[in-house]
Design an enzyme around this catalytic site. Structure first.
Site, PDB file in Angstrom:
ATOM      1  N   ARG A 114     -37.062 -33.951 -24.755  1.00 23.12           N
ATOM      2  CA  ARG A 114     -38.512 -34.109 -24.579  1.00 23.12           C
ATOM      3  C   ARG A 114     -38.944 -35.555 -24.787  1.00 23.12           C
ATOM      4  O   ARG A 114     -39.659 -36.139 -23.978  1.00 23.12           O
ATOM      5  CB  ARG A 114     -39.258 -33.209 -25.563  1.00 23.12           C
ATOM      6  CG  ARG A 114     -39.238 -31.738 -25.221  1.00 23.12           C
ATOM      7  CD  ARG A 114     -39.833 -30.914 -26.343  1.00 23.12           C
ATOM      8  NE  ARG A 114     -41.248 -31.154 -26.491  1.00 23.12           N
ATOM      9  CZ  ARG A 114     -42.198 -30.263 -26.201  1.00 23.12           C
ATOM     10  NH1 ARG A 114     -41.852 -29.082 -25.726  1.00 23.12           N
ATOM     11  NH2 ARG A 114     -43.462 -30.542 -26.383  1.00 23.12           N
ATOM     12  N   ASN A 119     -38.241 -34.100 -20.510  1.00 22.12           N
ATOM     13  CA  ASN A 119     -37.897 -32.730 -20.130  1.00 22.12           C
ATOM     14  C   ASN A 119     -38.854 -31.748 -20.805  1.00 22.12           C
ATOM     15  O   ASN A 119     -39.064 -31.829 -22.012  1.00 22.12           O
ATOM     16  CB  ASN A 119     -36.467 -32.393 -20.561  1.00 22.12           C
ATOM     17  CG  ASN A 119     -35.424 -33.024 -19.675  1.00 22.12           C
ATOM     18  OD1 ASN A 119     -35.544 -32.984 -18.466  1.00 22.12           O
ATOM     19  ND2 ASN A 119     -34.403 -33.609 -20.275  1.00 22.12           N
ATOM     20  N   PRO A 120     -39.421 -30.791 -20.068  1.00 23.51           N
ATOM     21  CA  PRO A 120     -40.324 -29.806 -20.671  1.00 23.51           C
ATOM     22  C   PRO A 120     -39.536 -28.730 -21.423  1.00 23.51           C
ATOM     23  O   PRO A 120     -39.493 -27.563 -21.025  1.00 23.51           O
ATOM     24  CB  PRO A 120     -41.074 -29.239 -19.462  1.00 23.51           C
ATOM     25  CG  PRO A 120     -40.088 -29.359 -18.338  1.00 23.51           C
ATOM     26  CD  PRO A 120     -39.313 -30.622 -18.599  1.00 23.51           C
ATOM     27  N   LYS A 121     -38.913 -29.147 -22.527  1.00 18.59           N
ATOM     28  CA  LYS A 121     -38.010 -28.265 -23.265  1.00 18.59           C
ATOM     29  C   LYS A 121     -38.732 -27.533 -24.390  1.00 18.59           C
ATOM     30  O   LYS A 121     -39.540 -28.120 -25.108  1.00 18.59           O
ATOM     31  CB  LYS A 121     -36.844 -29.060 -23.851  1.00 18.59           C
ATOM     32  CG  LYS A 121     -35.915 -29.663 -22.813  1.00 18.59           C
ATOM     33  CD  LYS A 121     -34.617 -30.151 -23.445  1.00 18.59           C
ATOM     34  CE  LYS A 121     -33.627 -30.625 -22.388  1.00 18.59           C
ATOM     35  NZ  LYS A 121     -32.268 -30.804 -22.911  1.00 18.59           N
ATOM     36  N   VAL A 122     -38.410 -26.251 -24.528  1.00  9.79           N
ATOM     37  CA  VAL A 122     -38.902 -25.440 -25.639  1.00  9.79           C
ATOM     38  C   VAL A 122     -37.737 -24.616 -26.180  1.00  9.79           C
ATOM     39  O   VAL A 122     -36.757 -24.352 -25.477  1.00  9.79           O
ATOM     40  CB  VAL A 122     -40.063 -24.511 -25.210  1.00  9.79           C
ATOM     41  CG1 VAL A 122     -41.281 -25.311 -24.779  1.00  9.79           C
ATOM     42  CG2 VAL A 122     -39.611 -23.578 -24.085  1.00  9.79           C
TER      43      VAL A 122
END
Length: 253
Positions: A114, A119-122
């Site tokens: 992120r 990066n749209p990381k969760v």
């Protein structure tokens, strides 16, 4: 009487907390080994997903979506699993795979991806165990977020081996939105840019087969169901591969 700290504030260039950063900046981009990956490409309804796409990007009426379910066997941040979900877009005349949502089960990979690359990381729960398979040819994984809600079921059935070790190379040219809002009301973002990242699967075995996707949750928090499958294009399974990731360019706007 006061004393000063000992960390050079002019050379700070790591994540926080600075005494134990989750990642360290390096001239060497990370590599991952012993990687297994299901990749499914399909066409979706552009009118359904345009609400999630910035207006300086263009998509086709039925854009191509790529979904990848990965088992990273080893890396500098350890083993972990990840779902990558991206859609083909055009930015300034060039085509990219725009990252919509990445779900994984490794905190360091989440923070580093992120902060560094946008990066749209969760964090989530991913069930993709290479050692625990049913007595059939199907390879199956699923993604849960929260931990009791299945948001994606991924199936793959192999049909033929298409490439042997050392011959395969599958590049994914990605585009991430790296966005850090300003703390000052009404001010422009502190950071607003696209990062162009090359993500390449190499080596190992590549199996061609049939893929199947199901998005059982209607959650607006992880709206994978808003990317319906209109037509399957391809499905592959990489076995025992390695991954190299590197930054190609940064576009501020």
């Amino acid at each position: 009487m006061t004393i000063t700290g000992q960390i050079n504030s002019e050379t700070l260039n790591n994540g926080v907390p600075i005494f134990a950063p989750p990642y360290r900046w390096s001239k060497h981009w990370p590599r991952f080994t012993d990687v297994n990956c299901i990749t499914i490409r399909y066409r979706t309804d552009g009118s359904s997903i345009r609400q999630y796409i910035p207006d300086n990007l263009q998509i086709e009426e039925t854009p191509i979506v790529t979904i990848m379910l990965l088992d990273f066997g080893f890396s500098v941040i350890g083993p972990y699993h990840e779902l990558i979900h991206c859609v083909e877009v055009t930015y300034e005349g060039k085509k990219y795979n725009y990252s919509f949502l990445l779900i994984l089960d490794n905190e360091e990979a989440c923070i580093g991806g992120r902060e560094l690359l946008g990066n749209p990381k969760v964090l989530g729960t991913i069930e993709f165990d290479r050692q625990n398979r049913p007595p059939t040819a199907f390879i199956h994984g699923r993604v849960l977020r929260p931990s009791n809600t299945v948001i994606a079921d991924i199936h793959f059935k192999p049909l033929c081996l298409v490439l042997d070790a050392g011959e395969s190379k599958t590049p994914i040219t990605g585009l991430n939105l790296r966005l850090i809002p300003s703390l000052i009301p009404g001010a422009p973002p502190s950071v607003r840019e696209y990062t162009n990242v090359d993500f390449t699967l190499q080596g190992g075995e590549v199996w061609e087969g049939v893929g199947s996707l199901n998005f059982p949750s209607n959650s607006e928090f992880e709206p994978l169901h808003k990317f319906p499958v209109l037509e399957y294009l391809s499905a592959t399974y990489h076995r025992g591969a390695w991954v190299e990731q590197r930054l190609l360019n940064v576009y501020s706007f």
